[in-house]
Every structure is written in C-alpha cells, then in structure tokens.
Design an enzyme around this catalytic site. Structure first.
Site, short mmCIF file in Angstrom:
data_model
loop_
_atom_site.label_atom_id
_atom_site.label_comp_id
_atom_site.label_asym_id
_atom_site.label_seq_id
_atom_site.Cartn_x
_atom_site.Cartn_y
_atom_site.Cartn_z
N ASP A 1 0.84 -1.19 0.00
CA ASP A 1 0.00 0.00 0.00
C ASP A 1 0.88 1.25 0.00
O ASP A 1 1.48 1.59 1.02
CB ASP A 1 -0.93 0.01 1.22
CG ASP A 1 -1.98 1.11 1.13
OD1 ASP A 1 -3.07 0.84 0.60
OD2 ASP A 1 -1.70 2.23 1.58
N GLU B 1 1.95 5.24 -0.14
CA GLU B 1 1.51 6.62 0.09
C GLU B 1 2.35 7.49 -0.83
O GLU B 1 3.53 7.18 -1.09
CB GLU B 1 1.69 7.03 1.55
CG GLU B 1 0.87 6.21 2.55
CD GLU B 1 -0.61 6.20 2.26
OE1 GLU B 1 -1.15 7.26 1.80
OE2 GLU B 1 -1.26 5.17 2.47
N ASP C 1 -2.26 1.44 -7.01
CA ASP C 1 -0.85 1.29 -6.62
C ASP C 1 0.00 0.73 -7.77
O ASP C 1 1.07 1.28 -8.08
CB ASP C 1 -0.73 0.37 -5.40
CG ASP C 1 -1.47 0.90 -4.20
OD1 ASP C 1 -0.84 1.52 -3.33
OD2 ASP C 1 -2.69 0.68 -4.13
N HIS D 1 -4.61 5.80 6.04
CA HIS D 1 -3.66 6.40 5.10
C HIS D 1 -2.21 6.37 5.60
O HIS D 1 -1.36 7.07 5.05
CB HIS D 1 -4.06 7.84 4.73
CG HIS D 1 -5.42 7.92 4.11
ND1 HIS D 1 -5.71 7.36 2.89
CD2 HIS D 1 -6.57 8.50 4.55
CE1 HIS D 1 -6.99 7.58 2.61
NE2 HIS D 1 -7.54 8.25 3.60
N ASP E 1 -2.22 0.45 6.75
CA ASP E 1 -3.18 -0.04 5.75
C ASP E 1 -2.83 -1.47 5.33
O ASP E 1 -3.72 -2.29 5.13
CB ASP E 1 -3.19 0.88 4.53
CG ASP E 1 -3.95 2.19 4.78
OD1 ASP E 1 -4.60 2.30 5.83
OD2 ASP E 1 -3.89 3.08 3.91
#
Length: 266
Positions: free
Chosen positions: A79, A81, A178, A236, A241
C-alpha cells in the site's frame, strides 16, 4: 479397531497421539468414522487435538484445518503513500513503500519490508499530504530515491525466496491504483523499468465483493465494518493499511474464500 464401537482405536490414539504420524491422522479418522457414533467421533477428534496441542502441534494443525488451501504460497500486501495536494500535484511520487509477506497456508505475516522514499520532483511535502498520511518532512528527507528503494525491494524478494520460480506469490493492494497507475507512472517518468512481479496483483476490493456480495465504497473502512473487524492504526498510513489488508484477507480465508488474481496481464 477391535469392535464395532471403535473404542480400541480411540484408546490407542489417546495414549499415543504424540507419537502418531501427523500425515496418518486424517486416514485414521476416515477409517474410524464409519464405526463410531457421532458423539464418540467428536470425542476422538477432541482427544487427538488436545494431545497434539500438548506437544506443540495445536496451532499449526488449527491453521491447516481451519480453511482451504490458497493458490499461492505467499501474498505480498502493498500500500503506497504518495505526494498529494488539492488540487492534485503532478507527477505524484511514492513516499512510503511497505510490503507484508503473508504466508498463504497460515495467513500470518512472516516478514516486512518498509521504507520511506525521498521525492525529487516535489521534495517539499504539502500540509495536506502530511495531514492525510501522517508523514512529516523529516521522515522523507535524506531517504533513498525510488530507484534505490526498488533495488532494495528486489534484494528483499531474493532473500525471502520469492524470486524462486517454484514459489508462487502475488501482490495484494486495496484497489488497482498502486500497481496499475502509481508505480508504472512514476517509473515511466523517471525512466526506470518495472519488475515483472509488480505486473500482476489481487485487488482486495474486488476479492471482498466476490466474497461478500457488496462493493466496499469506502475501501478498508467498509471492509472492516462488513467483517466486524477493528481498524488497525491510522488511516492512510501505508504500513497500517497493509496490516488492515492482511487482517481482512485472513478473515476471508478463514471463511473459505480462495484468492485469485484480479489484474489483467500487461
């Protein structure tokens, strides 16, 4: 079995379960079950389980018997960011790169890869980005570039045995962004190759909708709610996550769901 009740077999396993080969237990149960009343069969199973547990086999036996086998040896939960603002900045750059290695048999986390990444096009994080992700400037300053992080991912994959052709693994993400948009888009911008193992994945939202019959509009929050799970950590946060994704996968697997690739071949 010496008589129609099967009592002698039960007694044998009661006294010698620890020495009884595990791969023969299921055969023994199949052989004995037609001869045992339902209540006695349950007692037999309970005796064997207790004996195995007392010798350290309980957890592994429970893990193997509680849900059907998956198609993959390992799930790689990912995941990202990325840099962001309102309106959105371009190009976006990955600033957190977490991966959890999830054992496909036990659905437990076996290893973690987690690095922060220094953005180069927009090196200064926006207040919106920090508020959304919890990532502050000091967490990305001086960190490796995306190219360096990708090299370390490859080293980690090799160390974990994930590059062995006989080992089946696949990435899992909450959505297609992603690996369909973010990583290939930034790699194209920077002139970097995308490793083949990033080119197939499982979209957890699709998997959840197949299993539960409803689309999780709010992503992880809806999936946790639908499965009566507590949300782990901070929304987030990439690593948090990933932990939520892993927990949702484990719960669905225990309900008998078999995960399949959802992405189309590149």
């Amino acid at each position: 079995v010496s008589d129609a009740s099967g009592c002698s077999m039960v007694a044998l396993l009661h006294t010698g379960a620890a020495k009884f080969p595990q791969n023969l237990l299921s055969r023994a149960r199949q052989a004995v079950s037609p001869l045992l009343p339902t209540g006695l069969l349950k007692g037999f199973s309970s005796i064997v389980s207790r004996k195995l547990a007392s010798h350290g086999f309980g957890a592994s036996m429970a893990a193997m018997s509680s849900f059907p086998p998956q198609r993959y040896h390992y799930f790689l939960v990912l995941d990202f960011e990325a840099t962001c603002d309102k309106p959105q900045i371009h190009p976006q750059e990955i600033i957190e790169f977490p991966i959890l290695k999830l054992n496909g048999r036990t659905m437990e986390i076996e290893s973690t890869f987690h690095m922060y990444v220094q953005p180069v096009v927009h090196p200064q994080l926006t207040p919106f980005c920090t508020e959304l992700t919890g990532i502050i400037q000091g967490m990305v300053d001086g960190q490796p570039s995306l190219q360096q992080v990708l090299e370390r991912v490859d080293e980690w994959m090799a160390k974990e045995g994930l590059l062995d052709p006989s080992v089946k693994s696949i990435f899992v993400t909450c959505g297609d962004w992603d690996l369909k948009v973010m990583l290939p888009g930034q790699c194209q911008y920077l002139g970097l190759p995308v490793a083949d193992y990033f080119k197939q994945w499982i979209n957890l939202k699709k998997a959840y909708s197949f299993a539960m019959g409803s689309w999780p509009k709010n992503g992880l929050l809806d999936m946790n709610k639908g499965l009566n799970l507590q949300h782990i950590g901070r929304p987030h946060s990439g690593i948090d996550d990933c932990k939520n994704i892993a927990n949702i996968m484990k719960t669905l697997a225990h309900r008998g769901f078999i995960f399949k690739q959802t992405s189309k071949p590149f």
